[in-house]
Design a protein around this motif. Structure first.
Motif, PDB file in Angstrom:
ATOM      1  N   GLY A   1      -6.644  10.428  47.131  1.00 28.27           N
ATOM      2  CA  GLY A   1      -5.652   9.706  46.334  1.00 28.27           C
ATOM      3  C   GLY A   1      -4.839  10.651  45.468  1.00 28.27           C
ATOM      4  N   GLY A   2      -4.385  10.137  44.305  1.00 26.15           N
ATOM      5  CA  GLY A   2      -3.576  10.948  43.408  1.00 26.15           C
ATOM      6  C   GLY A   2      -2.106  10.934  43.787  1.00 26.15           C
ATOM      7  N   ILE A   3      -1.332  11.705  43.051  1.00 31.75           N
ATOM      8  CA  ILE A   3       0.118  11.778  43.297  1.00 31.75           C
ATOM      9  C   ILE A   3       0.401  12.460  44.624  1.00 31.75           C
ATOM     10  N   LYS A   4      -0.417  13.373  45.027  1.00 30.54           N
ATOM     11  CA  LYS A   4      -0.370  14.174  46.250  1.00 30.54           C
ATOM     12  C   LYS A   4       0.281  15.536  45.973  1.00 30.54           C
ATOM     13  N   VAL A   5      -0.325  16.553  46.565  1.00 28.68           N
ATOM     14  CA  VAL A   5       0.122  17.932  46.386  1.00 28.68           C
ATOM     15  C   VAL A   5       1.568  18.103  46.831  1.00 28.68           C
ATOM     16  N   SER A   6       1.958  17.468  47.932  1.00 28.57           N
ATOM     17  CA  SER A   6       3.310  17.622  48.463  1.00 28.57           C
ATOM     18  C   SER A   6       4.350  17.148  47.453  1.00 28.57           C
ATOM     19  N   ARG A   7       4.109  16.004  46.811  1.00 31.33           N
ATOM     20  CA  ARG A   7       5.059  15.500  45.814  1.00 31.33           C
ATOM     21  C   ARG A   7       5.172  16.451  44.624  1.00 31.33           C
ATOM     22  N   VAL A   8       4.013  16.935  44.159  1.00 34.09           N
ATOM     23  CA  VAL A   8       4.007  17.843  43.010  1.00 34.09           C
ATOM     24  C   VAL A   8       4.773  19.124  43.326  1.00 34.09           C
ATOM     25  N   VAL A   9       4.533  19.682  44.506  1.00 35.41           N
ATOM     26  CA  VAL A   9       5.199  20.928  44.903  1.00 35.41           C
ATOM     27  C   VAL A   9       6.705  20.722  45.033  1.00 35.41           C
TER      28      VAL A   9
END
Length: 479
Positions: free
Chosen positions: A345-353
């Motif tokens: 889950g979470g915001i996701k690494v791809s979105r953060v990057v």
């Protein structure tokens, strides 16, 4: 709105729910538990309603994004409502609200519990709690797409609505084949973990239930100590598999398709593993004085980082008593989450990057206004539609988060408890800090607050918009 196809899909979901409920029934038979009668009764009811409801074929098999979002949201609500019934009927949960909270937490792979004594539950209830993690990890509609054809080329709308991440792509031309590939990888990895845990000395029941929780990146354990009572080897195996299930499953497809170079070059995976490594090293250094050796500190830091960033929620130690620096890193990881296209889950690494690259691009634009720079991710130019959807997601996420904290604050618990309780549920993690820490539970909240947190769990698993659309009047207007 094509109501007939939504009804048809929901009936299919009930049929699958009946199939899912067979596992705790078998567990009850094996352990000689009368609680299995509750599961058998709900199984039969789901099967009858499901079969009877789909006798009338849909007027049209054509459906679009709106119907896809609504069908997915209602499917998860139906699964949660029916899945909570046997927990409540066994008498081991005081209220239906508590049973519903536990079921939603299981299906959304959150792992937040209202139970103070997990070991008091019957084996069939323990099996069902853990199995809901496995069911929800890859997605129920994805499973249905893998087994049954629904609506031709339109079923991509279901996969987009249920799969986590900013974009959903097909591994192969046909959606049904993509769904099958995903589930084959999911099943194989689950079986491998079960075998390894058995080899490490774990009992068959514990190996199966904990593997279900790891695969779905949930967090329901079968012991009050979570994972703390198992051997170091078992804990290490779970650590590795938590990280593996947090990787985008397209990486495993590339490996199976003998494209290792493309798998290694997967940008999101490299950022994901880099974040994990840095977090482990920082926390190890920070908590080393609290353990007998540096290796022991590394072991617990690695387990907890893997558990939090993948939103699994297992624990081997009470990180609530760790130094503030380490706790703050874990809170950051709660928001970052795992890779898109994983069970995490979470915001996701791809979105953060991508958002960080967008900030960098804006700073560069301020210095050189005439220079045009495109944002690249995974060796492709990130289109304006993707950037817009990510920006809107962050806005909606912030609004839902803030409103949720405000509403549960009516229970008058401390800010850290409320803030991390929403972080733990909206990001599908499980434990928070203070009164909802890894050695505590969510029973401290009132029933209204629990419904807010249940909404957060569903919204987090479905990435906000499918669930929010249910509250939009325009969604229900006939085309």
């Amino acid at each position: 709105m094509n109501y007939s196809i939504i009804r048809y899909i929901l009936c299919r979901v009930l049929e699958f729910q009946a199939m899912f409920l067979a596992l705790p029934c078998l567990a009850a038979i094996f352990y000689g538990e009368k609680e299995g009668l509750a599961y058998a009764a709900v199984l039969l009811a789901c099967l009858i309603v499901g079969v009877a409801g789909k006798l009338k074929k849909p007027k049209s098999n054509v459906f679009y994004a709106r119907e896809g979002f609504v069908a997915v949201s209602l499917s998860w609500i139906v699964l949660s409502a029916t899945g909570a019934l046997p927990l409540f009927l066994t008498g081991e949960f005081p209220t239906y609200t508590d049973a519903l909270f536990e079921t939603i937490s299981g299906l959304t792979t959150t792992g937040a519990s209202i139970l103070s004594d997990v070991e008091a539950l019957s084996q069939c209830n323990l099996m069902w709690r853990s199995f809901t993690h496995w069911i929800g990890g890859m997605g129920v509609l994805v499973l249905i797409l893998a087994v049954l054809p629904l609506a031709g080329g339109y079923n991509m709308h279901l996969m987009r609505a249920e799969s986590p991440g900013p974009t959903v792509g097909k591994l192969v031309p046909r959606v049904r084949h993509t769904a099958r590939i995903l589930y084959k990888i999911y099943i194989v990895m689950t079986i491998v973990q079960i075998v390894l845990l058995l080899v490490s000395g774990m009992s068959p029941f514990d190996a199966m239930t904990l593997s279900f929780g790891t695969a779905g990146t949930g967090g329901f354990g079968v012991l009050n100590s979570s994972i703390g009572s198992y051997s170091i080897v078992s804990q290490a195996i779970i650590t590795v598999f938590m990280i593996l299930f947090g990787v985008n499953f397209s990486v495993y497809y590339l490996i199976s398709a003998r494209k290792p170079k493309q798998a290694v070059m997967h940008e999101e995976m490299r950022y994901y593993l880099g974040i994990i490594l840095v977090a482990i090293l920082l926390i190890t250094i920070n908590i080393k004085d609290g353990f007998e050796s540096l290796l022991e500190a590394f072991h617990h830091a690695a387990f907890q980082v893997a558990s939090i960033i993948t939103t699994t929620g297992y624990s081997t130690a009470d990180f609530n008593v760790w130094p503030e620096f380490s706790k703050f890193i874990l809170v950051i990881l709660m928001f970052v989450g795992a890779c898109a296209g994983s069970t995490g889950g979470g915001i996701k690494v791809s979105r953060v990057v991508i958002m960080l690259k967008l900030v960098k691009n804006e700073l560069s634009h301020l210095i050189h206004p005439k220079r045009v720079r495109q944002i690249h991710f995974e060796q492709h130019v990130v289109g304006k539609d993707v950037l817009r959807s990510i920006s809107v997601f962050f806005i909606a996420y912030t609004l839902v988060y803030g409103l949720s904290v405000l509403l549960i604050s009516l229970d008058n618990l401390d800010f850290t408890t409320n803030f991390t309780a929403v972080a733990a549920t909206l990001n599908n993690i499980g434990p928070g800090l203070n009164q909802v820490g890894p050695m505590s539970n969510f029973s401290v909240y009132s029933q209204p607050a629990k419904y807010v947190l249940m909404f957060d769990m569903l919204a987090g698993r479905l990435e906000l918009f499918p669930l929010l659309l249910l509250f939009t009047p325009a969604t229900w207007r006939r085309s």
